[in-house]
Design a protein around this motif. Structure first.
Motif, PDB file in Angstrom:
ATOM      1  N   LEU A   1      11.121  33.633  33.753  1.00  0.00           N
ATOM      2  CA  LEU A   1      10.712  33.651  32.400  1.00  0.00           C
ATOM      3  C   LEU A   1      11.551  32.736  31.162  1.00  0.00           C
ATOM      4  N   ASP A   2      12.843  32.742  31.305  1.00  0.00           N
ATOM      5  CA  ASP A   2      13.655  32.027  30.381  1.00  0.00           C
ATOM      6  C   ASP A   2      13.116  30.534  30.254  1.00  0.00           C
TER       7      ASP A   2
ATOM      8  N   PRO B   1       8.173  40.800  24.940  1.00  0.00           N
ATOM      9  CA  PRO B   1       8.438  39.386  24.820  1.00  0.00           C
ATOM     10  C   PRO B   1       8.542  38.624  26.208  1.00  0.00           C
ATOM     11  N   ASP B   2       8.531  39.374  27.303  1.00  0.00           N
ATOM     12  CA  ASP B   2       8.498  38.948  28.734  1.00  0.00           C
ATOM     13  C   ASP B   2       6.975  39.044  29.002  1.00  0.00           C
ATOM     14  N   SER B   3       6.120  39.222  28.205  1.00  0.00           N
ATOM     15  CA  SER B   3       4.609  38.976  28.492  1.00  0.00           C
ATOM     16  C   SER B   3       4.290  37.691  28.727  1.00  0.00           C
TER      17      SER B   3
ATOM     18  N   LEU C   1       7.449  45.593  33.425  1.00  0.00           N
ATOM     19  CA  LEU C   1       7.450  45.372  32.066  1.00  0.00           C
ATOM     20  C   LEU C   1       7.112  46.668  31.751  1.00  0.00           C
ATOM     21  N   PRO C   2       7.636  47.107  30.405  1.00  0.00           N
ATOM     22  CA  PRO C   2       7.198  48.309  29.707  1.00  0.00           C
ATOM     23  C   PRO C   2       5.335  48.487  29.665  1.00  0.00           C
ATOM     24  N   PRO C   3       4.840  49.382  29.981  1.00  0.00           N
ATOM     25  CA  PRO C   3       3.478  49.482  29.898  1.00  0.00           C
ATOM     26  C   PRO C   3       2.695  49.127  28.493  1.00  0.00           C
TER      27      PRO C   3
ATOM     28  N   LYS D   1      20.370  42.349  32.494  1.00  0.00           N
ATOM     29  CA  LYS D   1      18.880  42.245  32.412  1.00  0.00           C
ATOM     30  C   LYS D   1      18.047  43.278  33.182  1.00  0.00           C
ATOM     31  N   PRO D   2      16.913  43.476  32.558  1.00  0.00           N
ATOM     32  CA  PRO D   2      16.029  44.557  33.012  1.00  0.00           C
ATOM     33  C   PRO D   2      15.820  44.389  34.483  1.00  0.00           C
TER      34      PRO D   2
END
Lengths: 480, 122
Positions: free
Chosen positions: A12-13, A48-50, A166-168, A472-473
């Motif tokens: 992702l980064d 943001p990670d989408s 990821l959050p829904p 991190k998550p």
């Protein structure tokens, strides 16, 4: 103009920095000294990670070049409409300017509509049903499923919460867009390490090597240098993009001998039909063999320095010599030819100092230094903690989590100021300091024990608060 | 080792001030074919020590390079071809590079020069 950029959901980064680097390569990002970065926008309700991001690019031609050269961009699309329902989508598409749509709908063209759904697979029945909902669009061209001139994508984003942490999504979004360009992921199976002739324990993974080459803006006509070349995995990626390459390593067995006449660095390039490096040298980056006055030769220095965790670095000098245990000795003449000079452990701090010095001197103005830097995850690492040098400006830092304990960060620096005599003087003093205080630097920079010491030995008086700091998550791992 | 590399290398032994250019003692010389990339050649030309390149090429048996050359010569196709040949096509597979001041020999084997300094040269 705003385009929808959909990324592969990994590393992702590294995603946005890759697009920004390629934008600069193809002339769309402005120069780094003007601090001009690309403008990005997240679609409404997206995390943001989408994988979905809007980016402002100067032209379709540049957008296409970026997408086709990238590794992580699944596609760049000109969005004709978006909405949270098919009614909204139809309304949006109808309102989209005719002059932007009609050239791609004319009778003499071929097209195909693809369905994509991030986070879940969609059966062909459902796909057909969704395509049917687009009959309001006046396609006059012929459908060609194999090799269409124009590809359209109908993308739904709502279900990605379940499998990847990821959050829904709060609300479903549907995008309809025309494909402008996509990454060529077929590069990866071609260059994968699994089938590479000559490998070493620290050979750079093909995907990562291409990302590094993109961060370094490798291109035909450019000269790329790797001072820790090893088996040449990073140079292979740079050579694939057309750059001329040069490499050095202190270990002569790795760089010259390999594992035989058909299994060495040269054969790695032959395997892919790539032009061989201009040179491979056995040299110590701590005492480089460049002539005085040689400056600004390389367009990029792309490397993975030894940080002493899995592969320890070495420099010239002899361990006992530096500790003061023996006097400098002269090798008798008859033994000189085959003499293998002793080397001493090379702390991370000194290694990075030397790398920055060599880069500051040998890179052209605007040239890029791209290298990995290890960090311990329990330390809060801000950008200010990364190595600095007056000649460089940091333009990207991309973290890759390697284990519970540590990550490596790919740093991309651009040379913005010339190498002066004053800088050379400071470097000389530092070099002597490293030499004189060899043991002290070795202890301070001992990453290996920080990574591999059993956990209970680490918690000190501050209790166990350090380890349970917000890491991190959970869905972030080595490849995400 | 190609002559572009040779043009960049010097003997950095402690105490040596005139370690460039290294003298070449060739043993095995080969030639490969390298397509001409005019952009690259024009980009690299100003960084080179041209006279050292001419001398090194002669040691490897190639005397067709003009003694002096300027940026304008890079527009001439004939010059580009010879320049490309000397810089990138000639290769020293085995031999030695000799420090002009101290005489210390840096061996070249399998095309790779060993520039590592001994303990007393550091």
């Amino acid at each position: 103009m705003w385009y929808l950029c959909v990324f592969y959901h990994r590393l992702l980064d590294y995603r946005k920095p890759e697009v920004e680097a390629l934008a600069e390569l193809f002339g769309g990002g402005g120069s780094p000294s003007s601090h001009h970065r690309l403008r990005w926008k997240l679609p409404e309700h997206h995390h943001p990670d989408s994988p979905f991001h809007f980016v402002d690019l100067p032209s379709e031609h540049i957008a296409r070049s970026i997408a086709n050269r990238s590794i992580l961009v699944k596609g760049i699309y000109e969005v004709w409409g978006e909405g949270s329902s098919y009614e909204e989508l139809e309304e949006a598409i109808s309102c989209y300017p005719e002059e932007r749509k009609s050239p791609y709908l004319v009778a003499c063209t071929t097209f195909k509509v693809n369905i994509d759904s991030f986070g879940k697979a969609v059966s062909s029945g459902v796909q057909q049903e969704r395509i049917q909902r687009l009959t309001f669009i006046p396609f006059k061209g012929r459908v060609d499923l194999r090799n269409p001139q124009h590809k359209f994508w109908l993308m739904e984003t709502d279900d990605y919460g379940s499998n990847n942490g990821l959050p829904p999504m709060v609300q479903k979004t549907i995008f309809f867009g025309r494909e402008v360009g996509t990454a060529d992921r077929k590069l990866l199976p071609t260059y994968q390490l699994k089938s590479r002739k000559y490998l070493g324990p620290t050979a750079m993974d093909a995907e990562m090597a291409f990302l590094m080459a993109n961060q370094g803006l490798a291109d035909p006509g450019k000269l790329v240098y790797d001072p820790f070349v090893g088996t040449g995995s990073i140079l292979v990626a740079a050579a694939h993009f057309g750059a001329m390459t040069m490499g050095a390593d202190i270990d002569i067995r790795v760089v010259r001998d390999g594992r035989g006449p058909d299994c060495n660095v040269w054969s790695n390039f032959k395997q892919y039909g790539l032009p061989e490096p201009i040179s491979l040298i056995r040299a110590d980056n701590n005492l480089p063999p460049w002539r005085a006055g040689l400056q600004e030769v390389f367009d990029a220095i792309i490397c993975d320095p030894p940080y002493g965790v899995r592969a320890g670095g070495r420099k010239s000098g002899g361990r006992k010599l530096l500790k003061g245990a023996v006097e400098p000795y002269t090798v008798p003449d008859d033994k000189r030819a085959g003499h293998i000079p002793s080397t001493a452990p090379y702390s991370l701090v000194e290694c990075v100092h030397d790398l920055l010095e060599v880069a500051a001197k040998m890179l052209v103005m605007g040239g890029r230094l791209v290298f990995f830097y290890p960090v311990l995850r329990e330390d809060e690492v801000a950008e200010t903690d990364y190595p600095e040098h007056p000649c460089f400006r940091l333009v990207a830092s991309c973290e890759q989590i390697l284990s519970f304990r540590y990550s490596r960060v790919l740093l991309t620096m651009v040379k913005i100021a010339p190498y002066t005599e004053a800088i050379a003087e400071t470097a000389r003093k530092m070099h002597l300091d490293f030499k004189e205080n060899h043991l002290k630097w070795l202890e301070e920079g001992n990453l290996h024990s920080a990574v591999f010491t059993p956990i209970d030995l680490l918690s000190d008086s501050s209790g166990d608060s350090k380890l349970w700091k917000e890491l991190k998550p959970k869905y972030r791992g080595k490849y995400v | 080792m190609k002559l572009l590399t040779h043009n960049m290398l010097s003997s950095n032994i402690k105490g040596v001030t005139a370690g460039y250019p290294l003298l070449i003692e060739p043993q095995i010389i080969t030639t490969t074919e390298v397509p001409i990339n005019p952009n690259f050649l024009r980009h690299i030309f100003p960084k080179l020590d041209y006279s050292a390149l001419v001398a090194a090429a002669k040691t490897l048996g190639f005397s067709d390079l003009p003694e002096t050359a300027g940026v304008s010569d890079l527009e001439d196709e004939g010059f580009l071809k010879r320049f490309n040949h000397a810089l990138l096509e000639l290769k020293l597979e085995a031999g030695a590079l000799v420090c002009p001041e101290s005489g210390r020999r840096f061996m070249v084997s399998k095309g790779i020069p060993n520039m590592l300094l001994h303990e007393d040269e550091v």
